[in-house]
Design an enzyme around this catalytic site. Structure first.
Site: not given
Ligand code: EPU
Length: 430
Positions: A22-23, A122, A399, A117, A306
């Site tokens: 998915k990701n 975020r 999803r 989620c 995750d």
């Molecule tokens: N963060 C910041 N600033 C930013 C972006 C992130 O401070 O601009 C912080 C977040 O608050 C968090 C950490 O960095 O504490 C990690 O966030 P990340 O950006 O890695 O998460 P994401 O890209 O929003 C993806 C996955 C999530 C998964 C996370 C961590 C996708 C679409 N989503 O989210 O997947 O939990 O990486 O591995 O790729 C899931 O599949 O169930 C899911 C939630």
């Protein structure tokens, strides 16, 4: 309203085949814009987030054709739309990858802030920081991210203050078309980052170092179409591994990359689960007692956040006390109340640490899938619980998990999707 209804107690036997990640695919689909050509993506999972993203791509003007169950032909040659409104963007987190992909393709993007989620705050500050250092003018205005790089982008050195999957991907998408060299330091190292880099390179980009914490991207003028197969889903695989460990039995999980599963395998071994790795499969067996262990979630190659709800569910059945610390998300234990309804003994302190006192078993009840992985955890709990467990809000599960009922039934679970009329249906009939 549809619910999942599970009658627990069956051990699991047989094999299950894992779909595409998915990701990864939610980043690869926007990335096809950069080619302005025909891309064939294979091993695409049949999940709702993919349907939503393909719908967005079509609305933008891409021609999308399904070739078979898991392959799609996507022609982005004639896409000109550079705006993604709120009603579309809010439907999934990954809609923000359209910012990087559109800025790379058109030098402009107006994309509404994303959904996804709810794990507390975020932020997207690191995405914006990355775009700005490439020379993109970017602002948030009325809930829209407005990005403009009409003067062109120039490669630069970007240090990520947090390890962020999303920010690393978004900067990669834009930087493949920036002039000169971009260096992302403290980059995320997840398997889907490597998959995106491989895909971009297949389309003619020059990305090096993905999978380490320094990614170097030398911009190119143009990309082109290709055929590419998405990597297997690490988290779907991990979910079936934990399900087999929790329910007991002997399950082979096929079409996986065992290396991506190492942190999950290590923890399951600590719990007393037997694991055998093949080239592209893992066999999970559990007949004895589950042992407790401590887990701390971390960016890859650490234990994935995750997989945290699924692992907490397993540890809630171990003999003894386990401690699970969530270090990626501010608030990812909201589902614990649902496990407590089934009889789990879990105390969450300060929102980030769960102290889990193992119990002998769960008793079926009605629970909610509060988010995607929490929903997976409810399925695992239901497989073990005595009697019937009903799971509501299953759209979260759909999803990210393809054919979840069929796959669990094939390994012996008593699970079905059942339709229950809600107030609106009853009103219509009166
Ligand atoms: N963060 C910041 N600033 C930013 C972006 C992130 O401070 O601009 C912080 C977040 O608050 C968090 C950490 O960095 O504490 C990690 O966030 P990340 O950006 O890695 O998460 P994401 O890209 O929003 C993806 C996955 C999530 C998964 C996370 C961590 C996708 C679409 N989503 O989210 O997947 O939990 O990486 O591995 O790729 C899931 O599949 O169930 C899911 C939630």
């Amino acid at each position: 309203m549809d619910k999942l209804v599970i009658r627990g107690g069956n051990k699991l036997y047989g094999s299950v085949t894992i779909g595409g990640a998915k990701n990864a695919v939610v980043a690869l689909l926007p990335a096809t814009l950069l080619a302005r050509d025909v891309v064939v993506l294979e091993n695409v999972p049949a999940i709702r987030d993919v349907k939503i993203m393909l719908g967005i791509m079509s609305q933008l003007g891409a021609q999308v054709k399904r070739l078979d169950k898991t392959s799609f032909r996507i022609d982005t040659t004639h896409v000109t739309v550079q705006e993604v409104p709120n009603d579309v963007a809010k439907r999934l987190r990954a809609s923000y990858y359209l910012i990087g992909a559109m800025v790379g393709t058109f030098g402009k993007a107006d994309v509404s802030l994303p959904g996804g989620c709810d794990f507390g705050v975020r932020p997207i500050n690191l995405h914006l920081k990355g775009f700005k250092s490439l020379g993109v003018n970017v602002d948030i205005d009325n809930g829209m991210v407005r990005a403009d790089a009409k003067e062109g982008m120039t490669g630069s050195s970007i240090y990520m203050d947090e390890v962020s999957v999303g920010a690393t991907i978004n900067v990669m998408l834009a930087a493949v078309k920036a002039k000169g060299l971009t260096i992302i330091e403290n980059a995320a190292r997840e398997p889907h980052i490597v998959d995106l880099a491989n895909f971009l390179n297949r389309m003619g980009a020059n990305v090096r170092g993905a999978g380490t914490d320094v990614i170097k991207i030398r911009g190119v003028e143009e990309l082109h179409g290709c055929t590419y197969s998405v990597i297997p889903d690490q988290i779907e695989a991990g979910t079936y591994m934990v399900a087999a460990a929790a329910a007991g039995g002997d399950v082979t999980i096929k079409n996986v990359t065992p290396k991506h599963l190492e942190s999950i395998t290590a923890k399951l071994l600590e719990c007393g689960v037997e694991i055998e790795e093949g080239d592209d499969e893992v066999r999970v067996r559990r007949f004895g007692e589950l042992k407790p262990c401590n887990v701390k979630t971390k960016p890859h190659p650490g234990f994935p956040t995750d997989m945290q709800p699924q692992m907490v569910t397993l540890l809630a059945l171990a003999k003894g006390t386990s401690i699970v610390h969530e270090s990626v998300w501010e608030s990812r234990f909201r589902y614990v109340d649902q496990l407590i309804r089934l009889g789990a003994k879990i105390n969450v302190g300060g929102g980030k640490t769960a102290v889990i006192q193992g119990v002998d078993g769960f008793k079926g009840a009605c629970v909610n899938a509060t988010d995607l992985r929490a929903g997976a955890a409810m399925i695992i709990a239901g497989l073990v619980a005595e009697g019937e467990t009903e799971i509501e809000d299953i759209y979260h599960i759909e999803r990210g998990y393809e054919d979840v009922v069929e796959k669990f039934r094939a390994i012996g679970a008593d699970i079905q999707r059942r339709y229950y009329p809600d107030e609106d249906d009853l009103e219509l009939r009166a």
